[in-house]
Structures are given as C-alpha cells and as structure tokens.
Write a protein that holds these residues in place. Structure first.
Motif, PDB file in Angstrom:
ATOM      1  N   TYR A 188       0.849  -1.198   0.000  1.00 18.89           N
ATOM      2  CA  TYR A 188       0.000   0.000   0.000  1.00 18.89           C
ATOM      3  C   TYR A 188       0.878   1.239   0.000  1.00 18.89           C
ATOM      4  O   TYR A 188       1.802   1.362   0.807  1.00 18.89           O
ATOM      5  N   ARG A 189       0.581   2.173  -0.898  1.00 15.82           N
ATOM      6  CA  ARG A 189       1.362   3.401  -0.967  1.00 15.82           C
ATOM      7  C   ARG A 189       0.514   4.670  -1.098  1.00 15.82           C
ATOM      8  O   ARG A 189       1.008   5.761  -0.854  1.00 15.82           O
ATOM      9  N   LEU A 190      -0.735   4.554  -1.483  1.00 18.48           N
ATOM     10  CA  LEU A 190      -1.574   5.741  -1.695  1.00 18.48           C
ATOM     11  C   LEU A 190      -2.865   5.606  -0.901  1.00 18.48           C
ATOM     12  O   LEU A 190      -3.570   4.603  -1.032  1.00 18.48           O
ATOM     13  N   PHE A 191      -3.144   6.614  -0.060  1.00 16.29           N
ATOM     14  CA  PHE A 191      -4.318   6.557   0.819  1.00 16.29           C
ATOM     15  C   PHE A 191      -5.080   7.879   0.810  1.00 16.29           C
ATOM     16  O   PHE A 191      -4.484   8.945   0.632  1.00 16.29           O
ATOM     17  N   LYS A 192      -6.369   7.793   1.071  1.00 13.38           N
ATOM     18  CA  LYS A 192      -7.102   8.998   1.456  1.00 13.38           C
ATOM     19  C   LYS A 192      -6.708   9.334   2.888  1.00 13.38           C
ATOM     20  O   LYS A 192      -6.659   8.457   3.751  1.00 13.38           O
ATOM     21  N   VAL A 243      -6.323   5.391   7.089  1.00 12.07           N
ATOM     22  CA  VAL A 243      -5.361   4.324   7.356  1.00 12.07           C
ATOM     23  C   VAL A 243      -4.583   4.587   8.634  1.00 12.07           C
ATOM     24  O   VAL A 243      -4.210   5.724   8.920  1.00 12.07           O
ATOM     25  N   THR A 244      -4.358   3.524   9.404  1.00 16.35           N
ATOM     26  CA  THR A 244      -3.374   3.536  10.482  1.00 16.35           C
ATOM     27  C   THR A 244      -2.586   2.233  10.389  1.00 16.35           C
ATOM     28  O   THR A 244      -3.095   1.225   9.892  1.00 16.35           O
ATOM     29  N   TYR A 245      -1.361   2.261  10.873  1.00 13.14           N
ATOM     30  CA  TYR A 245      -0.536   1.053  10.861  1.00 13.14           C
ATOM     31  C   TYR A 245      -0.724   0.286  12.166  1.00 13.14           C
ATOM     32  O   TYR A 245      -0.726   0.878  13.250  1.00 13.14           O
ATOM     33  N   ILE A 246      -0.903  -1.027  12.043  1.00 13.47           N
ATOM     34  CA  ILE A 246      -1.180  -1.877  13.199  1.00 13.47           C
ATOM     35  C   ILE A 246       0.010  -1.842  14.149  1.00 13.47           C
ATOM     36  O   ILE A 246       1.140  -2.171  13.764  1.00 13.47           O
ATOM     37  N   LYS A 247      -0.238  -1.458  15.388  1.00 16.06           N
ATOM     38  CA  LYS A 247       0.853  -1.206  16.341  1.00 16.06           C
ATOM     39  C   LYS A 247       1.655  -2.452  16.667  1.00 16.06           C
ATOM     40  O   LYS A 247       2.855  -2.368  16.915  1.00 16.06           O
ATOM     41  N   ASP A 248       1.013  -3.614  16.683  1.00 12.96           N
ATOM     42  CA  ASP A 248       1.724  -4.843  17.045  1.00 12.96           C
ATOM     43  C   ASP A 248       2.655  -5.326  15.940  1.00 12.96           C
ATOM     44  O   ASP A 248       3.545  -6.136  16.189  1.00 12.96           O
ATOM     45  N   LYS A 249       2.446  -4.848  14.713  1.00 21.10           N
ATOM     46  CA  LYS A 249       3.304  -5.245  13.587  1.00 21.10           C
ATOM     47  C   LYS A 249       4.415  -4.217  13.457  1.00 21.10           C
ATOM     48  O   LYS A 249       4.320  -3.261  12.696  1.00 21.10           O
ATOM     49  N   ILE A 250       5.498  -4.418  14.224  1.00 21.96           N
ATOM     50  CA  ILE A 250       6.535  -3.395  14.296  1.00 21.96           C
ATOM     51  C   ILE A 250       7.549  -3.496  13.163  1.00 21.96           C
ATOM     52  O   ILE A 250       8.371  -2.616  12.979  1.00 21.96           O
ATOM     53  N   VAL A 251       7.528  -4.600  12.400  1.00 20.92           N
ATOM     54  CA  VAL A 251       8.354  -4.722  11.205  1.00 20.92           C
ATOM     55  C   VAL A 251       7.488  -5.374  10.130  1.00 20.92           C
ATOM     56  O   VAL A 251       6.565  -6.111  10.440  1.00 20.92           O
ATOM     57  N   HIS A 252       7.798  -5.075   8.841  1.00 23.96           N
ATOM     58  CA  HIS A 252       6.889  -5.456   7.748  1.00 23.96           C
ATOM     59  C   HIS A 252       5.484  -4.983   8.121  1.00 23.96           C
ATOM     60  O   HIS A 252       4.506  -5.732   8.102  1.00 23.96           O
TER      61      HIS A 252
END
Length: 256
Positions: A134-138, A142-151
């Motif tokens: 994913y590279r383009l968002f409104k 979008v938020t990044y899942i906090k538990d996924k600290i890499v990838h």
C-alpha cells in the motif's frame, strides 16, 4: 496534468544520503513533502535542509509502525503518498496517481506492485515477483497496526484497489547492504515475537531457514536471477536464522 485534490508525500528515513536527493525530485509533483528522520548520521538530515519545499522532522525511531503513524498525523492534504527513499515513481505511475486522486471514487487505499533491483539489476524472481504494498491513501483512512513493528501492515478503513503501473524499488546496492537490512528487520521481528511470548527452538534455527531458501531459490525460481538470486535467497534465509538467534538472546536476558 494539474492536481486539484492535493497530495501529501511522506517518508521515514535513516541514513539515506545516497537516495534522498533523487527521491525528493521524484515526488516533486506532491503538494507537500514531509520527512520524519530518525537522527541520520550520514548527512541525510543536512542534505534535507537544502530543500525549502520539504518539511523535515527529527524523531527517535521506536519501530516502523510507530514512525509511520506519527508521519501520517503530519499530513494536511486530501491524499497521502507514503513512499520509501529507495523507491521511485515512474512517469506512468505518476500520471495514474494524479488521475486517481482527482476522480470520484469510494476507494480509500491503493496498492502498487514493486519491481525490485539489486545492484541495479532487475530481480524478476527470488520471491519478489508477487510483491505489492500500500502506498496511496485517502488522508484519515489508514493507520498502521501497532503490534506489527516490522513489515508493518496498514489497517484500511474502507475499500482498496490496485494501481495498474508498478513502482521501482532499488532495495539493495550490495550483499553487505542486504545483510544489514535483514539483520535490522530480523531484530525487530524478534522483539515482536518476544512480546508475544514466543520461544526459539532447533526447528527455527535449521528447518525454517532451509525451507526459506528452498522456497525462494527453487520453487520461486530464484536460480533464474543468477548469482544475485543466490545471494538474495541465501541472505533471506540467513535473516530467518538471525531472527530466532535474537529471540533466543531476548528470552535468555529476561531470565537473568
């Protein structure tokens, strides 16, 4: 092509002096460029200060998800283009991005395929042939899942789609560079597993690295990428081994 819906281009950086000038020029079509730098030591920050059209914020790096979520909060425009310093937008992809952001749509996030390069050689196999991100968002979707600290993985609040045109990814300029990246990602992944109370055993040290190598080199046709394919597949397997080596260290230190 004039963009009526404005785009915020975001980057998180650490020691990207070899890429930073090219990437800023590459995304100059964006209406604002915001870079969150993790106190680079190679001249990246000093180089960034030369660009009057770039907002640079220095912030301590905790993990990728945390840093990306902070960067997202800085964006002020309708759409967000989140890109890495070693990625490049082609002219066709640029045109498609501008068209998408100016067309009525219920899509809030777009994925893009990445074409990998190693030492400037196009890598067509070795596990990278199906890579999308994913590279383009409104903005605000979008938020990044906090538990996924890499990838790190984005949590999408709405519909998503795939862009037709790929981007270029100049991910590794040497085997040493790739090894360093693998060790960095592996250390973060080990911390993620440690927080989930996972433990390492002989299967992780032997079977999983071998499985990783065979999968990428044989079944995902890494051998067709020549000597670079062998190096990539070997170091990817090494990254798996290093992950569990670091997990074992974390587990042992917690028992002291």
């Amino acid at each position: 092509m004039k963009n009526s819906n404005k785009i915020s281009a975001l980057l998180i950086t650490y020691n990207e002096v070899n890429h930073i000038v090219d990437i800023i020029k590459n995304i100059s079509f964006a209406d604002e460029i915001i870079i969150v730098d993790s106190f680079s030591t190679d001249g990246t920050f000093e180089k960034l200060l030369e660009f009057k059209n770039v907002t640079t914020i220095q912030r301590e790096f905790k993990n990728f998800a945390d840093q990306r979520n902070f960067a997202l909060k800085q964006a002020t425009h309708d759409w967000v283009l989140f890109i890495d310093a070693d990625e490049r937008i082609t002219d066709k992809l640029k045109t498609e991005i501008i068209k998408k952001t100016n067309s009525p749509t219920d899509i809030v996030a777009f994925m893009v395929k990445r074409l990998y390069f190693f030492k400037k050689k196009r890598i067509r196999f070795s596990g990278f042939q199906t890579d999308t991100t994913y590279r383009l968002f409104k903005n605000g979707s979008v938020t990044y899942i906090k538990d996924k600290i890499v990838h790190e993985m984005p949590e999408i609040n709405g519909k998503s789609s795939m862009l037709k045109n790929p981007m270029l990814h100049f991910c590794f300029n040497s085997a040493v560079h790739y090894k360093e990246k693998m060790e960095h990602y592996a250390s973060l992944k080990a911390l993620e597993l440690y927080k989930k109370n996972k433990n390492a055993n002989m299967i992780h040290f032997v079977i999983r690295p071998i499985y990783k190598f065979i999968t990428n080199y044989i079944f995902r046709l890494g051998f067709l990428d020549g000597k670079e394919g062998f190096q990539i597949c070997y170091l990817s397997a090494y990254g798996v081994y290093y992950r569990y080596k670091e997990l074992k260290k974390l587990t042992a230190s917690s028992k002291i």
